[in-house]
Every structure is written in C-alpha cells, then in structure tokens.
Design a protein around this motif. Structure first.
Motif, PDB file in Angstrom:
ATOM      1  N   LEU A  90       0.794  -1.163   0.088  1.00 48.74           N
ATOM      2  CA  LEU A  90      -0.080   0.013  -0.020  1.00 48.74           C
ATOM      3  C   LEU A  90       0.755   1.330  -0.059  1.00 48.74           C
ATOM      4  N   SER A  91       2.075   1.292   0.508  1.00 49.24           N
ATOM      5  CA  SER A  91       2.881   2.356   0.685  1.00 49.24           C
ATOM      6  C   SER A  91       3.453   2.817  -0.719  1.00 49.24           C
ATOM      7  N   PRO A  92       3.591   2.064  -1.603  1.00 49.07           N
ATOM      8  CA  PRO A  92       4.109   2.113  -2.855  1.00 49.07           C
ATOM      9  C   PRO A  92       3.082   2.676  -3.862  1.00 49.07           C
ATOM     10  N   VAL A  93       1.800   2.241  -3.405  1.00 48.86           N
ATOM     11  CA  VAL A  93       0.755   2.797  -4.222  1.00 48.86           C
ATOM     12  C   VAL A  93       0.381   4.107  -4.059  1.00 48.86           C
ATOM     13  N   VAL A 126       8.826   4.058 -12.571  1.00 48.44           N
ATOM     14  CA  VAL A 126       8.903   2.472 -12.800  1.00 48.44           C
ATOM     15  C   VAL A 126       9.200   1.792 -11.498  1.00 48.44           C
ATOM     16  N   ALA A 127      10.494   2.312 -10.857  1.00 47.58           N
ATOM     17  CA  ALA A 127      10.723   1.729  -9.585  1.00 47.58           C
ATOM     18  C   ALA A 127       9.561   1.856  -8.464  1.00 47.58           C
ATOM     19  N   VAL A 128       8.845   2.879  -8.469  1.00 44.81           N
ATOM     20  CA  VAL A 128       7.950   2.899  -7.641  1.00 44.81           C
ATOM     21  C   VAL A 128       6.830   1.649  -7.758  1.00 44.81           C
ATOM     22  N   VAL A 129       6.584   1.470  -9.029  1.00 43.62           N
ATOM     23  CA  VAL A 129       5.593   0.339  -9.415  1.00 43.62           C
ATOM     24  C   VAL A 129       6.251  -0.857  -8.951  1.00 43.62           C
ATOM     25  N   VAL A 234      12.269  16.583  -8.073  1.00 47.22           N
ATOM     26  CA  VAL A 234      12.169  16.510  -6.749  1.00 47.22           C
ATOM     27  C   VAL A 234      11.187  15.720  -6.121  1.00 47.22           C
ATOM     28  N   ALA A 235       9.963  15.824  -6.914  1.00 45.72           N
ATOM     29  CA  ALA A 235       8.613  15.173  -6.665  1.00 45.72           C
ATOM     30  C   ALA A 235       8.822  13.579  -6.610  1.00 45.72           C
ATOM     31  N   VAL A 236       9.673  13.245  -7.677  1.00 42.82           N
ATOM     32  CA  VAL A 236       9.703  11.714  -8.148  1.00 42.82           C
ATOM     33  C   VAL A 236      10.876  11.034  -7.194  1.00 42.82           C
ATOM     34  N   ILE A 237      11.820  11.956  -6.749  1.00 41.61           N
ATOM     35  CA  ILE A 237      12.539  11.299  -5.975  1.00 41.61           C
ATOM     36  C   ILE A 237      12.004  11.335  -4.392  1.00 41.61           C
ATOM     37  N   THR A 238      11.183  12.229  -4.037  1.00 41.63           N
ATOM     38  CA  THR A 238      10.656  12.045  -2.794  1.00 41.63           C
ATOM     39  C   THR A 238       9.732  10.939  -2.940  1.00 41.63           C
ATOM     40  N   ALA A 239       9.150  10.653  -3.899  1.00 37.19           N
ATOM     41  CA  ALA A 239       7.956   9.649  -4.028  1.00 37.19           C
ATOM     42  C   ALA A 239       8.856   8.105  -3.919  1.00 37.19           C
ATOM     43  N   LEU A 240       9.970   8.009  -3.947  1.00 38.15           N
ATOM     44  CA  LEU A 240      10.642   6.854  -3.397  1.00 38.15           C
ATOM     45  C   LEU A 240      10.781   6.384  -1.987  1.00 38.15           C
ATOM     46  N   TYR A 241      10.060   7.328  -0.974  1.00 35.74           N
ATOM     47  CA  TYR A 241       9.912   6.972  -0.016  1.00 35.74           C
ATOM     48  C   TYR A 241       9.549   5.418   0.571  1.00 35.74           C
ATOM     49  N   PRO A 242       8.679   4.712  -0.340  1.00 37.85           N
ATOM     50  CA  PRO A 242       8.314   3.471   0.181  1.00 37.85           C
ATOM     51  C   PRO A 242       9.569   2.503   0.425  1.00 37.85           C
ATOM     52  N   ALA A 243      10.653   2.945  -0.259  1.00 39.13           N
ATOM     53  CA  ALA A 243      11.699   1.940  -0.108  1.00 39.13           C
ATOM     54  C   ALA A 243      12.135   1.938   1.475  1.00 39.13           C
ATOM     55  N   GLY A 244      11.955   3.045   2.153  1.00 36.14           N
ATOM     56  CA  GLY A 244      12.504   2.986   3.425  1.00 36.14           C
ATOM     57  C   GLY A 244      11.244   2.341   4.412  1.00 36.14           C
ATOM     58  N   THR A 245      10.152   2.660   3.986  1.00 34.11           N
ATOM     59  CA  THR A 245       8.950   1.680   4.523  1.00 34.11           C
ATOM     60  C   THR A 245       9.185   0.343   4.488  1.00 34.11           C
TER      61      THR A 245
END
Length: 278
Positions: A90-93, A126-129, A234-245
């Motif tokens: 759910l976090s990556p979605v 794509v990484a987020v997906v 900046v927004a797409v880099i910030t959106a990589l936060y699910p990696a930490g979660t």
C-alpha cells in the motif's frame, strides 16, 4: 545535486515517518496518532523558524493553509491505510499516485529536463511500481477499501506538495508553519466530533511523536529541494520513500520483500544516479 540530496533526505524521512505512524495507528484509532504527530510537526517547524526564517505574506499564508488542509487528509488517510493493510504494497501505491500530479505540474509550468533526466524520471516511476509489485503474504490480503484509501492518501500528499511548491520562494518556512497549524486545528476538531468513536486504546506516544518529527523534517527538506531544483525531479525522488517503509516493514514486521520489489530498489538506485547527472 544539492536539491537531489535534499529530496533523498526527504524521501528517507517520509518513509520512516509513514512506517512509524502506520505502526502506531495499529494500536489505537488513527486520529489519536495524528493528534500527537501533527502538533509535534508544528513544534519542530517553530523551532526551525529562527534558523530558516519565515515571512507570512499573503501567498505564503494562502498556499500554506491549503497545504495544511491536504496534509490533514494525508495524515489520516495514510496512517489508516498502513494500519489496515500490508505496508509493502500500500505504501508504494500511495507514493506512485503522489508523484504523478507534482510531476505533471512541474512539466506544465515549463520545466525543461536534460537527456539523463528524461530517462531517469520515468525509470524512477517504474521503480515505485516495481517496489509495489511483490504480493502480500497469504495472511495479509489487500482489500478494495485499503487500495481506495491508498489512492486517496496519494492524492492528498500530491496536493500538499504542489501547494508548498507554489508558495513564494522568499517566505522561508512560513507555509509549513501555517500548514501545520491548520492541520493541527482540523485534527483536533475531527477528534472532538468523533470522540465517542476513538475507542479506549491509548496511543503509542513515542511512535506518534517520532512520526510527527520525521514528517516535519521531510517537509522542510522537500520545500528546500523544490526551491532549488525542478519540481518534477524533486517530487519523483521524494516519491521513492516506500523503499524506507518497505525495508523497515521487513526488519520490524517480517513482511517479505519479493523479487519485484528488489528489482524496484535497484531501478531506484539507477534512476537517482541518472537524475544526479541531469
């Protein structure tokens, strides 16, 4: 490069904050968690005021208030999302949805990307997906309500980030202070209206407090990054936060990391490297 590093720091802080907030919301009603997290965020930003400055001009107040309304929704929806479903899905979605609107706004405002960024930006999406590609364990199914909450949380986060970016550059952290004040008031009002439905459980004070502090740090880093770089990047880099979660969910909750998610983490690393060359 500085904006990229700030965005990475924001991503890491958001990921940790979301994990702690979601974990805390599993122990008590989500509003009890937000009642602690939101004021804690405001306190951190007030402490940063002398260091970063703040000009409460009309644009800063207006955009800050709008971001605060969105932030209140993001807090409640996101923590509820992570409380009822597997964090590693759910976090990556939520992150993917939160990235689309700011990226679109940045490009529509005329931001021009170099060749490396034109490759790195879609690769990061794509990484987020891919990070969300791993299915949940058999004991933790993803339900339709959880997915709807995830989409709603992502949309609220996106609106919050866009509003912060639109605030006047010379206003310092005034938009954040106004936004957190609005979020705190709205959360308090919601808790008062629903006090009979909050349940008897006591909130996880330490988790909620830490989540609020980290969320504030993430917002400050995002604001500084967006003012020093392109919103789309900046927004797409910030959106990589699910990696930490996802990594914290693996370490603390023993949620499995699937091959697709590992591929997503690798793709994220390549995307960040490309964007660093932009």
């Amino acid at each position: 490069m500085i904006a990229l590093l700030l965005a990475l720091g924001s991503s890491l802080a958001y990921g940790c904050a979301d994990f702690l907030g979601g974990l805390g919301s599993r122990r008590a009603h989500v509003l009890r968690t937000v009642l602690i997290a939101a004021p804690a965020s405001l306190a951190v930003e007030l402490l940063m005021w002398p260091l970063l400055g703040a000009r409460f001009e009309a644009g800063a107040v207006a955009w800050g208030a709008a971001s605060g309304v969105a932030s209140a929704g993001a807090f409640a929806l996101l923590y509820r999302t992570l409380a009822i479903g597997p964090m590693n899905v759910l976090s990556p979605v939520t992150a993917l949805v939160s990235a689309v609107l700011p990226v679109s706004v940045g490009l529509l405002q005329g931001e021009h990307l170099g060749a490396a960024a034109l490759v790195g930006l879609p690769l990061a999406l794509v990484a987020v997906v891919l990070v969300s590609a791993g299915s949940a364990d058999g004991t933790a199914r993803v339900t339709r309500p959880a997915l709807l909450l995830a989409f709603g949380a992502g949309a609220a986060i996106a609106v919050q980030l866009v509003c912060l970016h639109q605030a006047p550059t010379g206003s310092g952290i005034a938009p954040l202070i106004v936004g957190r004040a609005v979020t705190s008031v709205l959360t308090l009002a919601a808790a008062a209206l629903r006090r009979r439905h909050l349940g008897p459980e006591r909130p996880a004070y330490a988790l909620a407090l830490a989540a609020g502090v980290l969320d504030s740090a993430a917002s400050v880093l995002f604001l500084l990054a967006a003012r020093g770089g392109d919103l789309a990047v900046v927004a797409v880099i910030t959106a990589l936060y699910p990696a930490g979660t996802v990594l914290l969910a693996r370490a603390v909750l023993a949620e499995r990391i699937h091959r697709g998610q590992l591929a997503g983490l690798g793709a994220a690393a390549v995307a960040v490297s490309l964007l660093a060359l932009a």
